[in-house]
Structure formats: structure tokens, C-alpha cells
Design a protein around this motif. Structure first.
Motif, PDB file in Angstrom:
ATOM      1  N   LEU A  25       9.873   1.309  -8.587  1.00  0.00           N
ATOM      2  CA  LEU A  25       9.543   2.511  -7.829  1.00  0.00           C
ATOM      3  C   LEU A  25      10.089   3.753  -8.532  1.00  0.00           C
ATOM      4  O   LEU A  25      11.107   3.666  -9.217  1.00  0.00           O
ATOM      5  N   PRO A  26       9.452   4.903  -8.377  1.00  0.00           N
ATOM      6  CA  PRO A  26      10.028   6.154  -8.896  1.00  0.00           C
ATOM      7  C   PRO A  26      11.319   6.485  -8.132  1.00  0.00           C
ATOM      8  O   PRO A  26      11.665   5.803  -7.165  1.00  0.00           O
ATOM      9  N   SER A  27      11.960   7.572  -8.531  1.00  0.00           N
ATOM     10  CA  SER A  27      13.220   7.963  -7.891  1.00  0.00           C
ATOM     11  C   SER A  27      13.002   8.286  -6.416  1.00  0.00           C
ATOM     12  O   SER A  27      11.904   8.623  -5.982  1.00  0.00           O
ATOM     13  N   GLU A  28      14.072   8.208  -5.650  1.00  0.00           N
ATOM     14  CA  GLU A  28      14.018   8.505  -4.230  1.00  0.00           C
ATOM     15  C   GLU A  28      13.484   9.911  -3.972  1.00  0.00           C
ATOM     16  O   GLU A  28      12.659  10.136  -3.097  1.00  0.00           O
ATOM     17  N   ALA A  29      13.959  10.868  -4.773  1.00  0.00           N
ATOM     18  CA  ALA A  29      13.540  12.262  -4.582  1.00  0.00           C
ATOM     19  C   ALA A  29      12.045  12.409  -4.847  1.00  0.00           C
ATOM     20  O   ALA A  29      11.344  13.154  -4.156  1.00  0.00           O
ATOM     21  N   SER A  30      11.549  11.661  -5.837  1.00  0.00           N
ATOM     22  CA  SER A  30      10.121  11.731  -6.144  1.00  0.00           C
ATOM     23  C   SER A  30       9.309  11.143  -4.984  1.00  0.00           C
ATOM     24  O   SER A  30       8.285  11.685  -4.587  1.00  0.00           O
ATOM     25  N   LEU A  31       9.788  10.038  -4.421  1.00  0.00           N
ATOM     26  CA  LEU A  31       9.088   9.405  -3.301  1.00  0.00           C
ATOM     27  C   LEU A  31       9.106  10.301  -2.049  1.00  0.00           C
ATOM     28  O   LEU A  31       8.131  10.360  -1.301  1.00  0.00           O
ATOM     29  N   ALA A  32      10.232  11.009  -1.876  1.00  0.00           N
ATOM     30  CA  ALA A  32      10.392  11.818  -0.658  1.00  0.00           C
ATOM     31  C   ALA A  32       9.292  12.864  -0.527  1.00  0.00           C
ATOM     32  O   ALA A  32       8.913  13.255   0.578  1.00  0.00           O
ATOM     33  N   ARG A  33       8.763  13.319  -1.684  1.00  0.00           N
ATOM     34  CA  ARG A  33       7.700  14.340  -1.642  1.00  0.00           C
ATOM     35  C   ARG A  33       6.494  13.903  -0.842  1.00  0.00           C
ATOM     36  O   ARG A  33       5.756  14.714  -0.300  1.00  0.00           O
ATOM     37  N   TRP A  34       6.252  12.591  -0.772  1.00  0.00           N
ATOM     38  CA  TRP A  34       5.057  12.105  -0.086  1.00  0.00           C
ATOM     39  C   TRP A  34       5.146  12.217   1.426  1.00  0.00           C
ATOM     40  O   TRP A  34       4.137  12.102   2.120  1.00  0.00           O
ATOM     41  N   SER A  35       6.363  12.441   1.946  1.00  0.00           N
ATOM     42  CA  SER A  35       6.472  12.415   3.419  1.00  0.00           C
ATOM     43  C   SER A  35       5.783  13.608   4.095  1.00  0.00           C
ATOM     44  O   SER A  35       5.523  13.563   5.284  1.00  0.00           O
ATOM     45  N   GLY A  36       5.483  14.660   3.346  1.00  0.00           N
ATOM     46  CA  GLY A  36       4.734  15.766   3.941  1.00  0.00           C
ATOM     47  C   GLY A  36       3.258  15.716   3.630  1.00  0.00           C
ATOM     48  O   GLY A  36       2.509  16.615   3.997  1.00  0.00           O
ATOM     49  N   GLU A  37       2.815  14.665   2.932  1.00  0.00           N
ATOM     50  CA  GLU A  37       1.425  14.565   2.481  1.00  0.00           C
ATOM     51  C   GLU A  37       0.585  13.706   3.419  1.00  0.00           C
ATOM     52  O   GLU A  37       1.119  12.991   4.275  1.00  0.00           O
ATOM     53  N   ASN A  38      -0.729  13.736   3.221  1.00  0.00           N
ATOM     54  CA  ASN A  38      -1.636  12.980   4.082  1.00  0.00           C
ATOM     55  C   ASN A  38      -1.772  11.537   3.557  1.00  0.00           C
ATOM     56  O   ASN A  38      -2.843  11.111   3.140  1.00  0.00           O
ATOM     57  N   VAL A  39      -0.672  10.799   3.602  1.00  0.00           N
ATOM     58  CA  VAL A  39      -0.676   9.404   3.146  1.00  0.00           C
ATOM     59  C   VAL A  39      -1.210   8.528   4.264  1.00  0.00           C
ATOM     60  O   VAL A  39      -0.764   8.628   5.409  1.00  0.00           O
ATOM     61  N   LYS A  40      -2.192   7.691   3.985  1.00  0.00           N
ATOM     62  CA  LYS A  40      -2.804   6.853   5.016  1.00  0.00           C
ATOM     63  C   LYS A  40      -2.324   5.408   4.936  1.00  0.00           C
ATOM     64  O   LYS A  40      -2.293   4.723   5.944  1.00  0.00           O
ATOM     65  N   ALA A  41      -2.024   4.932   3.740  1.00  0.00           N
ATOM     66  CA  ALA A  41      -1.613   3.535   3.621  1.00  0.00           C
ATOM     67  C   ALA A  41      -0.781   3.346   2.350  1.00  0.00           C
ATOM     68  O   ALA A  41      -0.853   4.152   1.419  1.00  0.00           O
ATOM     69  N   ILE A  42       0.007   2.278   2.353  1.00  0.00           N
ATOM     70  CA  ILE A  42       0.739   1.846   1.160  1.00  0.00           C
ATOM     71  C   ILE A  42       0.168   0.494   0.768  1.00  0.00           C
ATOM     72  O   ILE A  42       0.087  -0.414   1.601  1.00  0.00           O
ATOM     73  N   VAL A  43      -0.265   0.358  -0.480  1.00  0.00           N
ATOM     74  CA  VAL A  43      -0.719  -0.943  -0.971  1.00  0.00           C
ATOM     75  C   VAL A  43       0.473  -1.650  -1.616  1.00  0.00           C
ATOM     76  O   VAL A  43       1.111  -1.100  -2.519  1.00  0.00           O
ATOM     77  N   VAL A  44       0.802  -2.846  -1.122  1.00  0.00           N
ATOM     78  CA  VAL A  44       1.927  -3.608  -1.663  1.00  0.00           C
ATOM     79  C   VAL A  44       1.380  -4.872  -2.319  1.00  0.00           C
ATOM     80  O   VAL A  44       0.807  -5.723  -1.641  1.00  0.00           O
ATOM     81  N   PRO A  45       1.502  -4.989  -3.649  1.00  0.00           N
ATOM     82  CA  PRO A  45       1.008  -6.197  -4.316  1.00  0.00           C
ATOM     83  C   PRO A  45       2.004  -7.346  -4.120  1.00  0.00           C
ATOM     84  O   PRO A  45       3.209  -7.105  -3.987  1.00  0.00           O
ATOM     85  N   THR A  46       1.498  -8.556  -4.107  1.00  0.00           N
ATOM     86  CA  THR A  46       2.386  -9.710  -3.912  1.00  0.00           C
ATOM     87  C   THR A  46       3.420  -9.808  -5.030  1.00  0.00           C
ATOM     88  O   THR A  46       4.518 -10.304  -4.811  1.00  0.00           O
ATOM     89  N   HIS A  47       3.089  -9.276  -6.225  1.00  0.00           N
ATOM     90  CA  HIS A  47       4.064  -9.404  -7.322  1.00  0.00           C
ATOM     91  C   HIS A  47       5.256  -8.451  -7.151  1.00  0.00           C
ATOM     92  O   HIS A  47       6.218  -8.521  -7.913  1.00  0.00           O
ATOM     93  N   ALA A  48       5.199  -7.553  -6.166  1.00  0.00           N
ATOM     94  CA  ALA A  48       6.353  -6.684  -5.924  1.00  0.00           C
ATOM     95  C   ALA A  48       7.405  -7.392  -5.077  1.00  0.00           C
ATOM     96  O   ALA A  48       8.530  -6.911  -4.934  1.00  0.00           O
ATOM     97  N   PHE A  49       7.034  -8.534  -4.493  1.00  0.00           N
ATOM     98  CA  PHE A  49       7.976  -9.258  -3.641  1.00  0.00           C
ATOM     99  C   PHE A  49       8.932 -10.093  -4.493  1.00  0.00           C
ATOM    100  O   PHE A  49       8.566 -10.576  -5.568  1.00  0.00           O
ATOM    101  N   THR A  50      10.149 -10.283  -4.010  1.00  0.00           N
ATOM    102  CA  THR A  50      11.067 -11.258  -4.589  1.00  0.00           C
ATOM    103  C   THR A  50      11.217 -12.399  -3.571  1.00  0.00           C
ATOM    104  O   THR A  50      10.563 -12.373  -2.531  1.00  0.00           O
ATOM    105  N   THR A  51      12.054 -13.362  -3.896  1.00  0.00           N
ATOM    106  CA  THR A  51      12.230 -14.492  -3.001  1.00  0.00           C
ATOM    107  C   THR A  51      13.645 -14.480  -2.442  1.00  0.00           C
ATOM    108  O   THR A  51      14.597 -14.260  -3.183  1.00  0.00           O
ATOM    109  N   ASN A  52      13.764 -14.674  -1.127  1.00  0.00           N
ATOM    110  CA  ASN A  52      15.127 -14.699  -0.575  1.00  0.00           C
ATOM    111  C   ASN A  52      15.721 -16.107  -0.667  1.00  0.00           C
ATOM    112  O   ASN A  52      15.069 -17.031  -1.142  1.00  0.00           O
TER     113      ASN A  52
END
Lengths: 622, 622
Positions: free
Chosen positions: A181-208
């Protein structure tokens, strides 16, 4: 419905899954719904199908496979990835792409899909086609996939498209996260934007430890913050994690096994955590990002139910009680001559909550008081009369009058008022108290004794487009009371000037002058570029000595809900590069029995016009 | 909420009860709710209390007795009956009345009551105060009590006030019935008015054989018709009927006994009967009195879900099948030479429902057919292609083309189309079929073979105010498709001209001329005066010989739902006295690739302007 705002409808639909064209759509949809997903994201046309302009037959599957309500409620379409209306030096591909993109978008609209996803923001030619589609296919939203964590700043391409499409509310971003992921500050910019969805690929998951798929901490935090803003999630990719044995929680239900189920379970868990947190502020939910015109309590009389809501704010009245308590102790030191009652006047008594707080303070301080309750609203006088008769016999003198005109029979030691608005002075507390200072003894105490307003530039697509929807100048020149939700504070004040705007003190200078002006300079916080949609305003009031009431984020009084912040819109949003300076000018003006603000915001090449000259769009009546 | 439209919210609140001021409001409200009533109608101020302008104390009970949501949801206030701002020659009473009326209305607004009832429409001075209140107290409705069955025409006083208050939607009538009711025709006039409630006094009830209170037949019919329109009921007066023994239905519930319970039981029974009837047309409910812009299927492509809704109308397609069946039998008499297939072309095939009807007709008639399906919408072609592949192999030739431009390879025996709008020709069926007649054999059959539109002047407060709410000329010059619900047809056509407007026949004259004009004269039906808000339009289509489709009330095809009627608004509503003549002029014009209507309505002194000159506000694109 995949598009519906979750918090509005109460019906939680939050998670979709991306599927391939080649699958049997009827069966896949059914299996996905059974697995727990609310909708599927499916290609509109087979990705290998490229038709010429005169292809005669059916270019895709039949609409009869699903009902209209299934298409519109459970399917989001994605356009073909080969389409590139901006292909350099390939005229044939450009023109074939234009035709195909239009055909697919019109097909999606024909199916009444609520949204269509494009593989990327594309170039100016795609922007032109999307802008045309937003204006003609008015029932459908267009979502653009934006990949986070790549070498380019993904926000930039989104921003170019968004300005090209004139900030359409039906143009949304779908953020696709990767393993990094980009830096926290970079991600924070999206909170004022018209974001409709987050696509999460299965390869981003780890195993517990137990062998189940989970997201890394940073992903988890980002997803949680976005779910809180009403953003949906779309799972993509093949299953890569095989938990040991059957899923315990569903053992009794005998659900058909779906290898994506463990991912859904995890995402659902994150979502439920957020829902439970939200239920702790139920009253607030309906007001999130909702524009309210500020009250004009001087000009209009408040209604019974408005009093009722404000009276429930225990924190506020406890703080008032504490301030009066401290002032009473200071005013009449312990051991003073008995019988010298302190004269306490509540100016703007409403239905009496501050009167009750003063009486409680006096009892606690063991000080004798002579109370006056001054109120101009004849309807509130009905309530106060009944309370004087039934609760406060002989303790309170009721004065049905405007504090600016009343001739007091004796001067006051302590003058208590609650006339503050979201921006401190915006409900004309200064003017009202100037009128009441006549009957404060020299050296007497005003509660509050001073208050200051504060401003911050913000990204807030939702509020700006709500204002723009009025299509007039008036609303861009009106400050609105609003519970900011989908927003981002984009700049810190310069150290020297901070973000303080106007301060008023009571008693103040004689003769009073309540006009003010200020210039503030903010430096855009890192990282990267962002956009400014206007200013968020707050106040901090000193009731007495160190007893404060504040809605300013850095000094917030906890659990107080009487005030939401205020939003000052600007006509033209502008792009703010990292490190650039934002200059804010603001004036408080008066004249002709009214008070108003004028403001302008400038940055780099953009010099802002002064909003609300002469209070033409918004003013508070005296 | 007493005001909420029942059918919208699904939460049935239909019945209130009038109570006295002297009662304990907290206890009385509680008892009334327990008895089943949804709200109480209570005086705002004690009826014997008359205060001067400077009365210092509380003029009524405290708002703290109930919560804000109880006041707003469960109480309707009534103003004091002594108030008379129009008292002749009593200046003191007039000015005291003005002040008291304003005070009571402001108090009611302070409590956030949803409505306030006035004892009568009053004179011009009261109208002025009410009109001011409607503009300033914008959260509250004003209901005026109108007594039916007296010597005066109660409608007149209501009408004068309504015009004085510029048709405000927040001004409503509350009809109080007596033991005697006016004539049915007189009562019918109210169905197009903004009636909010019916007050039923206990003395209007009679006793049935079992000793329970019931309403006489006429009352029952009137109340049922009004309940159907979403009107609420208020019971007033002391209980006068004592049913024998306990109420059986509640025996197990041990409700506290309330002597008004038998009245509530009876009113509740009437209400439930109406609800059950309404549930039989669930699809229709959402469209009642809702303005829809007519489709432009020629200019715009219909969406998948629009096709889906229309395809569900079995009556319509069965009727088409019957028409094609009769035409096939006539065209190829039994025993004709084998192998001479009849050429049937469906022009505007959509997703194929008429194609299916034609194939069914051919099978039933045992006639060989060669079918063509002509369709211009590329999205519908996708569906048709799939149906040709899977259902109609070798039976149907698919033609993706506009019927006005297609070059047919052979001429047709029978041309079938479904291009009719609510007003018959308003979706440009004449123009489309003129273009298709080129490929109809001489002597060939068009289905439909002709259609005629019809008009009636109507009272419809709801629709007119919905149009007026746009505050522009365009909407007054636009015909709207609407399921008329709260309306009254106020005039019968003159016997000679009937109410027929425009007729089109296919095949028609050569060269075709689709311009039309007509003047109609209607005579206002008895009894009494009423008001005209515009025109309701319908059509009757002859598909083939005596096979018709009609939405005209007198010849309605049962169970058909594809078309709602059409509403032509007028800018100025006008009063129609009994027996006066209403003149309607209407034109069908064409030019510049569009077709439009112009219309004007005149009556007595009022000469109507011509609406929609040059199709400036509304036209259908060719």
C-alpha cells in the motif's frame, strides 16, 4: 443495490465479487449470492470479442437470462479491457474503441445496471466519451478503476478525469489495492473523494495461525476507514488460501462449499466491526455530510423540538454549571457577609436549561443567588412560566424581553448566555452581548468570557457537489452547518498564524466594534497533490478561566453534540500541489441590520473571487 | 403521523379522535392511543381563555407535557372557536382575533404540529392571515373545517379560501358530515380536492341489530371512497351507543374499556376493507397521481426493464393475438391453396412479445406465415437474435432497421405494430406507420387499423399543484402520463360532438397529413360549482374489426395496465358554475422533425391562452 448508500437504507449490502465472462452468469450469480456476496462484477462483453461497426448479430449474452431487478440490483458491469480510445497513432483502434465503448455503455444502461466499471481513467478522448455518457445515460454511474501502490500517483489520473467530467456525482473511483500500500498520508487523501468501492485481490491476503486468509494490518486499517465512509468492497482473483477442514460457523447450515467463503467471512467480520461502532452514534448518522442552513435564533424563534434536542446535551450544561460554580466561588469568597446574594442573569434562557444549571451551581457552591431569566421567544415563555410556577417558586424572575432592549431593575454580577454558533460568533453572540453589557456591574463576569473561530481547507467532494447541485450563486456563498464525514483536511496552518480566525471578548472594548478581517496562509501537507473544495470552520469558547467548550478537532470537548462544524464552500475547486501555499482571506462585516462573512481562497495560479459581497447571498439578521 | 400519506409509507395511520381542552392531555392521549386511535385533535388554548395583547404569563399548557415527537406525531391542534378576524363592526374583536390567531398558529408551529384545524374558512381577513402563515410557518399544514349538508354550498367557501391562498398544498379541507349528507353528485366534487380528513360525529351513527354503532349506507359509501383516496377520519362527540356486553374481539386482550372503542372498531373495519381492496393492485399504488413524462420511444431506446414491465400485460398481447387470428382467417379463407404463406411483419418488435403473439395466432388459425421482425433498438436486437436462435429457428427473419427507412424484400399482407401512447397518436404511431405503409400490399391489413383520442375536463388539485411546484412555463405546457387517483371528471361532453379528439386510420389518405385540430364544448354537470385544473386524455384503438384496446373509462379493456391516461395541465385553474360551457381547442402540429400539441381551455369570462406554441415546451422528436 450495490450503489445504495448503506447508512441511508439500513440494508447492509457491502461486498461484491469479480467474475469472468465465460462463466454461466445465472449459476455464478446464484452461487455468489449464496456465498454471501451482494453483487457480482462481470464483463459486459466477452473480452476476446471485437466486433466491427456493422456486426449484425447479438454482440453479447441475452438480457433475458436475468430479470431487470437482478441486473440492476445484483450486477455491476465492466467494460472490455482492450478498449483504448486514446491509442496513439492507431486510428482504426481509436475509432473501433469509441464505438465499442459507446455500445457497451448503452448496453449497460439498457440493462439498467446501476454502475459500470472502466479499467482505468484513460486519456482525454475516453474522458470526452465518459462525460457525454454521464450526461445522456443519467440512470447509471461510471466507476473508474484506480490502482494504488504503483509507481505513478494514481490520484493524479483520477483527478484529471474528474475535472474533465465537471465533478459529476455519478463518476466514482474504485480503488484496487495490491500487496503493498502507499503511505498512510497518501491513502488519507481518498477520504474526501467519491470512492465507491475497494477491490481487494486474493493475493493481498496473508494466512493467519489457524490457516485462514486475513489482510495485513495496513490493509485492514485502510479498509476499515473506507467501510466507515460507506465504501463497498469487491473481492477479485482465484482462491489461494485453503483453511483446514470445514468452516465451523456454517457447519449447521450445510451451505454449498465455495472456496471464496473464507475471504467473504473475513471481509464480513471487518464490516460488522464497523457497523457496531457506528451504532454507538445513531443520532449522528442521519446528519453525516448533510448540508443544514445555520439557525437564525435572533430573527426566528426556535421550535419546541429544537430546544428538546439541544437540552439533551448533558456535557454542555454540566460544563456551564462548572463555569458558573467557579465564578460564584471567585465572586463571593467563602466567609463573605451573609445575605449578599449574587445577581445572576441568564440572557436568552430558552426553556430554562442554563437556569437549572445556575441553580445547581449555586447550591453546590453554597452561594445565595438572585436569578433573572431573560427570553424573547413568547413560546418559550410559556414553558418558563410553567417551570417558575412548578419547579422554581420564588427563585427566578422571568423577563419576557429582548436583552438588547430590556431595562434591568438592578445590575448583574454574572451574565450567562448560550448564543454561540458553529463558527462562534455566527449567530450574533457579540451583538447580543454588547446590548446586554449595559446591565453587567463593572468587574462583573460574562460566561462565556471569550470565543475564537478556526478554519481549515478541506477535500470534500460530497459537500461541494451538493452545493453545486443548486446551480446558483447563493448556495456557493452560504456557510452550512454540517457533520463532516467523507472529508480530508488537506493543509496545516503556518506555524506563526495558526488557524485562528476571529476572537471576541466579553466585556469587550468600548464602543464595541464587531467587524473583523484576517489573512491566513496554509501550507499543503505531504504527500502529493490533492484538491480543495472549501473550508471547514470550528470554534473554541472560554466559558470561565480554564473551563472551555470546543468543537475544534485538536481541543474537542468529548461527548458534546450541540454543534457540528461549518462549511464555507468555494465556487471553483482547485488542485493543491505538495508544499504550495493556500491563502485564505475572511471578513466579518455589518450594516443594514445584518451581519455577514465574505471570503476568498487563493492558491498558485488560481486567485479566488471574494464570495458573498455585501452579504448578497447570506447574512444573519439583527 | 396524522399527515403522512398512508399509501406511501405503508404504515397505516388513519383515525383520530377529537378531545376537549379541559381534559388531562397526557392521560387522554394515552387512553386514545390504547383505544386504537392514531392521534388526537385537541384545542390549542382553553376555549374560554381570551387574553389581551399584553397578557404576561403562560397562555396555555406547557409544551413539556409531551415530547416533541408526541406533539408532532400524535396531536393535531384546533384554534379557538371565538376567533373571528372578520367580525363586522367590532374593531376590538377583529384586532384581538388577529393577534390570537397568530399567537395560536405560532404556538402550534413551535410545537412542530403537523397540522392545525380552523373552525371554518372565514372571510377575507382570516384568509389573509392564513395565507401569511402558510408562507412563514412552512413546516405545518392548515386544515379548514367544512360542514357538509347545511343550507349553503360548503364547497364555495372552501374554494374562495383556496384561491385566496394561491392553491397552497398545505391548505387542506376537513369535511364534517352530519346526520344528513348532500347528494352523491355534490359529494363527488370533493374527490379532486385536497381533503385531509372526514370528521364523523357520533350522532351520525345508527345502531345495528346487534346493538353496535354503524353508519348509514350513504355515509358508509362516502367514507369508503374517501379512505381510498388516503383521507383520514376523526371521530367527534360523546359516546351515544352502548353495545351489549363486552367486546368479543378484545376479550382476551383485557384492554381498558373505552366507550369510543365500538366506533373505532367500526371505522377500522371500513378502513381494512379498503386496504384489502388496494392490495389487489400493488403495482399501481406507487404511480397514483404521480406525474411521468411520456416515453419517446422513437427518439430514445427503451430500457430492458421497461420492456419487461410491458411484456407482463397478458391482456394486451392476448388481444393482439385475437386480432391477428381474425385477420389471418379473413385473409386466407379456409380451403385456399396450400403453400401460400401470409407475410406478417411486426414493425417495432421490441424484445418480441408481438412476434410470439403472431406465431401463436398462426398456429391457432392453422395458417402458414412468413414473419419479419423489424426493430431499430440495437439493444433489443441482442434479445431478438437470441430468441431467433433458441425459440424461433427458421420462423422469423430479423431486421435491425428503422421501419421508415427499411427496403422490404417482399410486401406484407399484415402489418402489426404497438406504437400507441396514452393519447393514441402521441408516440407518433401515425408518422411511423405512414413510413411503413410502403411495403403493405394493396388491400393489406394494418393492426391497429384505427385509433381515436378523447378528452375530459377534470378537478385534480394534486396534479395541478405538482405541476405548479416547478414554477416554470414548461411544465404547464407538457402533457404527463399519470394514474389519476384524486380527481373528479367535472363535465360531460355535448351530445353532438362527444369527447373524441383525433382519429387516425391505417392505411390512410395519400399523401398522409397528420395535422389535426378540434373544438369541443363540454357542459358542466350538476350540481353546483366546481373547479377545472386541466384535461384528462384517453384513447380507444380498433386493432381489427371489433377487437379493441381501450383506456377510455366508458369502454375500458379490463385488466390491462400498459397505459395510464394523460394529463394536459392549464396555467390558470378556473371556477365552473353549474350548466356553464367549457370550450376546449386542441391542435396536433408538426414541423422541424417534431410533432406537438397546442391547447387552450375557456369558460365564461375566462379565455384561456394557447399552451405550448410551436412546441416550445414539449414536442416529440421524429
Amino acid at each position: 443495490m450495490p450503489l445504495g448508500s448503506r447508512t441511508d437504507c439500513g440494508d447492509a449490502r457491502f461486498c461484491g465479487v469479480e467474475v469472468a465472462f465465460a462463466c454461466d452468469i445465472v449459476d455464478t450469480l446464484q452461487r455468489s449470492l449464496l456465498c454471501g456476496f451482494d453483487f457480482v462484477l462481470a464483463p459486459l462483453v466477452h473480452p476476446r470479442f471485437r466486433r466491427g461497426p456493422d456486426y449484425p448479430g447479438a454482440f453479447t449474452r441475452s438480457d433475458l437470462l436475468l430479470t431487470a431487478s437482478q441486473w440492476s440490483g445484483q450486477v455491476v458491469g465492466s467494460t472490455s479491457p482492450w478498449i483504448n480510445p486514446d491509442a496513439p497513432q492507431d486510428t482504426a483502434l481509436r475509432s473501433q474503441s469509441e464505438a465499442a465503448l459507446r455500445q457497451e455503455l448503452h448496453w449497460a444502461a439498457h440493462l439498467s445496471l446501476q454502475a459500470c466499471i472502466l479499467p482505468g481513467a484513460g486519456g482525454p478522448n475516453q474522458a470526452r466519451i465518459l462525460n457525454q455518457a454521464l450526461l445522456t445515460l443519467t440512470g447509471m454511474a461510471l466507476w473508474v478503476r484506480v490502482r494504488l501502490g504503483g509507481p505513478e500517483d494514481a490520484w493524479e489520473e483520477w483527478n484529471t478525469l474528474r475535472f474533465a467530467c465537471a465533478h459529476s456525482t455519478r463518476l466514482g473511483a474504485v480503488l484496487e489495492v495490491g500487496a503493498q500500500l502507499p503511505s498512510e498520508a497518501s491513502l488519507a487523501r481518498w477520504s474526501g473523494e467519491n470512492v465507491k468501492a475497494i477491490v481487494v485481490p486474493t493475493h493481498a491476503f496473508t494466512t493467519n495461525k489457524r490457516g485462514y486468509p486475513v489482510l495485513p494490518k495496513k490493509h485492514q486499517a485502510f479498509l476499515t476507514s473506507m467501510l466507515k465512509l460507506g465504501v463497498q468492497v469487491v473481492l477479485r482473483g482465484a482462491p489461494r488460501h485453503t483453511p483446514p477442514g470445514g468452516d465451523e460457523s456454517d457447519a449447521g447450515l450445510k451451505l454449498p462449499s465455495n472456496p471464496l467463503r473464507p475471504y467473504w467471512e473475513y471481509l464480513s467480520f471487518l464490516f460488522r466491526k464497523g457497523e457496531i461502532a457506528a451504532e454507538q452514534q445513531p443520532a449522528e448518522l442521519a446528519y453525516r455530510d448533510f448540508l443544514q442552513s445555520p439557525l437564525q435564533p435572533l430573527q426566528d424563534n426556535l421550535e419546541s423540538q429544537t430546544y428538546e434536542v439541544f437540552e439533551r446535551d448533558a456535557t454542555k450544561y454540566n460544563t456551564y454549571e462548572e463555569a458558573v460554580y467557579c465564578a460564584l466561588l471567585d465572586r463571593v469568597p467563602a466567609g463573605s457577609e451573609e445575605g449578599t446574594a449574587t445577581v445572576v442573569m441568564v440572557v436568552g434562557a430558552g426553556r430554562g436549561p442554563i437556569v437549572a444549571a445556575c441553580l445547581a451551581a449555586a447550591q453546590r457552591a453554597k452561594r445565595a443567588v438572585r436569578m433573572y431569566a431573560v427570553e424573547k421567544n413568547p413560546n418559550a415563555i410559556v414553558t418558563l412560566s410553567h417551570r417558575v410556577e412548578t419547579e422554581w417558586q420564588g427563585k427566578v424572575t422571568l423577563v419576557p424581553a429582548d436583552m438588547r432592549e430590556w431595562q434591568a431593575s438592578e445590575p448583574a454580577d454574572i451574565l450567562v448566555s448560550e448564543l454561540l454558533g458553529s463558527f462562534g460568533d455566527n449567530e450574533l453572540s457579540p451583538e447580543c452581548l454588547d446590548g446586554a453589557m449595559r446591565f453587567l456591574k463593572p468587574g462583573g463576569i460574562s460566561i462565556p468570557s471569550s470565543y475564537t473561530s478556526f478554519l481549515h481547507p478541506v477535500t470534500t467532494h460530497k459537500l461541494w457537489t451538493d452545493v453545486a447541485a443548486y446551480r446558483d450563486t447563493e448556495h456557493f456563498e452560504t456557510p452550512f452547518v454540517v457533520k463532516f464525514h467523507r472529508f480530508h483536511t488537506l493543509a496545516e496552518p503556518q506555524a506563526r498564524c495558526l488557524s485562528a480566525v476571529f476572537t471576541f471578548e466579553h466585556p469587550g472594548q468600548q464602543p464595541p466594534d464587531n467587524r473583523r478581517s484576517i489573512s491566513l496562509v496554509f501550507k499543503a501537507a505531504p504527500p502529493g497533490t490533492t484538491v480543495c473544495h472549501g473550508l471547514a470552520g470550528y470554534f473554541d469558547a472560554k466559558l470561565y478561566k480554564d473551563v472551555h467548550l470546543s468543537i475544534r478537532p485538536s481541543t474537542l470537548t468529548p461527548k458534546m453534540f450541540s454543534w457540528f462544524p461549518i462549511y464555507f464552500p468555494i465556487k471553483e475547486p482547485f488542485v493543491v500541489s505538495q508544499g504550495s501555499e493556500i491563502r485564505v482571506d475572511m471578513w466579518r462585516c455589518d450594516g443594514n441590520h445584518k451581519v455577514w462573512y465574505e471570503w476568498s481562497v487563493s492558491c498558485g495560479a488560481l486567485r479566488g473571487a471574494i464570495h458573498n459581497p455585501n452579504g448578497r447571498s447570506y447574512a444573519v439578521g439583527l
